[in-house]
Design an enzyme around this catalytic site. Structure first.
Site, mmCIF file in Angstrom:
data_model
loop_
_atom_site.group_PDB
_atom_site.id
_atom_site.type_symbol
_atom_site.label_atom_id
_atom_site.label_comp_id
_atom_site.label_asym_id
_atom_site.label_seq_id
_atom_site.Cartn_x
_atom_site.Cartn_y
_atom_site.Cartn_z
ATOM 1 N N SER A 146 -48.062 86.670 -88.679
ATOM 2 C CA SER A 146 -47.980 85.261 -88.976
ATOM 3 C C SER A 146 -46.758 84.814 -88.896
ATOM 4 C CB SER A 146 -48.599 85.139 -90.540
ATOM 5 O OG SER A 146 -48.141 83.975 -90.905
ATOM 6 N N TYR A 160 -48.150 87.161 -99.464
ATOM 7 C CA TYR A 160 -49.100 87.262 -98.142
ATOM 8 C C TYR A 160 -48.024 87.439 -96.890
ATOM 9 C CZ TYR A 160 -51.259 85.196 -94.022
ATOM 10 O OH TYR A 160 -51.636 85.197 -92.628
ATOM 11 N N LYS A 167 -47.488 90.534 -94.374
ATOM 12 C CA LYS A 167 -47.676 90.893 -92.781
ATOM 13 C C LYS A 167 -46.292 91.394 -92.224
ATOM 14 C CE LYS A 167 -51.257 88.696 -92.058
ATOM 15 N NZ LYS A 167 -52.596 89.379 -91.315
HETATM 16 C C1 WQD Z 1 -49.588 72.716 -93.723
HETATM 17 C C2 WQD Z 1 -48.935 71.588 -94.014
HETATM 18 C C3 WQD Z 1 -48.302 71.431 -96.249
HETATM 19 C C4 WQD Z 1 -52.565 70.980 -97.511
HETATM 20 C C5 WQD Z 1 -50.204 78.927 -94.291
HETATM 21 C C6 WQD Z 1 -49.724 80.296 -93.911
HETATM 22 C C7 WQD Z 1 -50.013 80.713 -92.465
HETATM 23 C C8 WQD Z 1 -51.178 80.509 -91.986
HETATM 24 C C9 WQD Z 1 -51.676 78.918 -92.281
HETATM 25 C C10 WQD Z 1 -52.916 82.102 -92.544
HETATM 26 C C11 WQD Z 1 -47.591 71.785 -94.877
HETATM 27 C C12 WQD Z 1 -49.421 70.317 -95.814
HETATM 28 C C13 WQD Z 1 -51.433 71.162 -96.855
HETATM 29 C C14 WQD Z 1 -52.805 69.888 -98.025
HETATM 30 C C15 WQD Z 1 -50.829 69.144 -97.332
HETATM 31 N N1 WQD Z 1 -52.181 81.285 -92.930
HETATM 32 N N2 WQD Z 1 -50.648 70.098 -96.531
HETATM 33 N N3 WQD Z 1 -51.887 68.960 -98.148
HETATM 34 O O1 WQD Z 1 -48.598 76.343 -95.545
HETATM 35 O O2 WQD Z 1 -48.119 76.006 -93.152
HETATM 36 O O3 WQD Z 1 -49.508 78.034 -93.508
HETATM 37 O O4 WQD Z 1 -51.306 78.728 -93.749
HETATM 38 O O5 WQD Z 1 -53.303 82.532 -91.449
HETATM 39 O O6 WQD Z 1 -49.610 82.025 -92.328
HETATM 40 O O7 WQD Z 1 -48.448 80.464 -94.315
HETATM 41 O O8 WQD Z 1 -50.558 75.862 -93.742
HETATM 42 O O9 WQD Z 1 -52.272 74.238 -94.018
HETATM 43 O O10 WQD Z 1 -51.564 75.055 -96.121
HETATM 44 O O11 WQD Z 1 -49.977 73.497 -94.839
HETATM 45 O O12 WQD Z 1 -49.933 68.149 -97.359
HETATM 46 O O13 WQD Z 1 -54.003 69.562 -98.855
HETATM 47 O O14 WQD Z 1 -49.732 70.644 -94.534
HETATM 48 O O15 WQD Z 1 -47.473 70.879 -97.373
HETATM 49 O O16 WQD Z 1 -46.703 70.962 -94.617
HETATM 50 P P1 WQD Z 1 -48.905 76.555 -93.852
HETATM 51 P P2 WQD Z 1 -51.246 74.745 -94.588
#
Ligand code: WQD
Length: 337
Positions: free
Chosen positions: A124, A149, A153
């Site tokens: 990741s 998490y 990885k």
């Molecule tokens: C993306 C953006 C949030 C939800 C993580 C893991 C990565 C992978 C994907 C596993 C950010 C914003 C999110 C919401 C929001 N995991 N957001 N409202 O955190 O980049 O990555 O998930 O495979 O390894 O690190 O992904 O989709 O949670 O967030 O504003 O309800 O969307 O702040 O900027 P992230 P995410």
């Protein structure tokens, strides 16, 4: 000679199994359904007319996994199985290390015992921690992970590097995913999170279907194009194809290789919302909230290495992913239940 896919009924695993089967590979799936449902196996049959061999086993279960290696002739492993919730990993770090690192150790012991030459590992972009600059290259510094998490990885990457040093005959591809989104265009498989979605796209589709009143946008004071978080959203079907490219690459006996799998483009939260509304002609109400602890301003991939060394580049874009995610959610309002 089969490809062993651990976590093969999960979101990325199931999309990869479909592509493997449609490209003529023999597949064996191991999954304990901790974050997926048996129904996925029926959907894979509907999509490919094939039923890969399936073992309901926890990859940490050495004896159970030994049975699989005894019964099957495994020529390569794609290791997806693992816990993947950033938020949950902060609450239960020991569980994440035991499960994610422990399962990988079991696989390496059995790879050695049964002389399995090739492994593709689902890593990741979180291994890069808080990026000093973007786009991120594979040679950039890793570490300083903002959550357990991501640390698991990275720990597994180190395990694989040590294993490759001691086993010159083994070939390993470490694939660092950025943000997988979307679903197969059939609408038969897709992302089916337990409870309240942590990730952005499944939350958006649940707002679109009326399951959630609005989207919470976690912060609009980041140093980005519009203040909201920027990420590299890669379509899950492109991601699946990246795994087939990696299997082919390992046949060239490259030893251990590392690739970013992303689009090379950054998209903000609000840009994704707007793309979803435009692609699907729906309204996504949202409110701006405080930042989520551990979130970073932006990250997106430098993607030239995967293209130059594996011939991999993404073909689907954000609009495709928005349409495909929405089709999956509309056809499956309660996921696989
Ligand atoms: C993306 C953006 C949030 C939800 C993580 C893991 C990565 C992978 C994907 C596993 C950010 C914003 C999110 C919401 C929001 N995991 N957001 N409202 O955190 O980049 O990555 O998930 O495979 O390894 O690190 O992904 O989709 O949670 O967030 O504003 O309800 O969307 O702040 O900027 P992230 P995410």
């Amino acid at each position: 000679m089969a490809i062993l896919v651990t976590g093969g009924t999960g979101y990325i695993g199931s999309h990869t199994v479909v592509e493997l089967l449609n490209h003529g590979y023999e597949v064996v799936i191991v999954d304990n359904f901790s974050n997926s449902k048996p129904e996925v196996l029926n959907r894979i049959f509907l999509m490919t007319n094939r039923r890969p061999k399936f073992y309901q086993i926890d990859v940490c279960d050495y004896d159970g996994m030994t049975e699989v290696f005894e019964k099957e002739t495994i020529k390569a492993i794609i290791h997806f199985a693992g816990l993947k919730s950033v938020a949950e990993s902060v609450e239960k770090p020991e569980l994440y290390f035991k499960n994610n690192v422990g399962s990988s150790e079991v696989l390496l012991q059995l790879m050695e015992k049964y002389h399995v030459p090739n492994l593709v590992f689902s890593s990741s972009a979180t291994v890069y921690g808080v990026p000093k600059h973007v786009p991120l290259k594979e040679s950039d510094k890793v570490g300083g992970c903002t959550n357990p998490y991501g640390q698991t990885k990275l720990d597994i990457e180190y395990l694989l590097k040590d294993y490759a040093k001691e086993h010159k005959e083994v070939n390993i591809a470490i694939l660092r995913y950025f943000n997988p989104i979307g679903a197969h265009q059939s609408g038969l498989i897709g992302e089916d999170p337990h409870g309240i979605p942590n990730n952005l796209m499944p939350y958006i589709t649940q707002v679109a279907i009326g399951k959630r009143p609005h989207l919470n946008v976690y912060g609009n004071d980041y140093k980005t194009v519009d203040g909201t978080g920027v990420r590299d959203y890669i379509h899950v079907v492109d991601l699946a194809h990246g795994h087939l490219r990696a299997l082919k690459k390992l046949e060239e006996k490259p030893g251990l290789v590392i690739y970013n799998l992303g689009t090379g483009k950054g998209t903000s939260v609000l840009e994704l919302v707007q793309a979803f509304e435009k692609a699907n002609n729906v309204k996504i109400p949202y409110i701006i909230c405080d930042r989520r602890p551990g979130d970073i301003d932006e990250n997106y991939a430098e993607v030239s290495k995967a293209f130059l060394e594996m011939g991999f580049k993404t073909k689907l874009d954000i609009e495709d992913a928005c349409r495909d995610s929405w089709r999956w959610q509309r056809k499956n309002p309660h996921g696989y239940d």
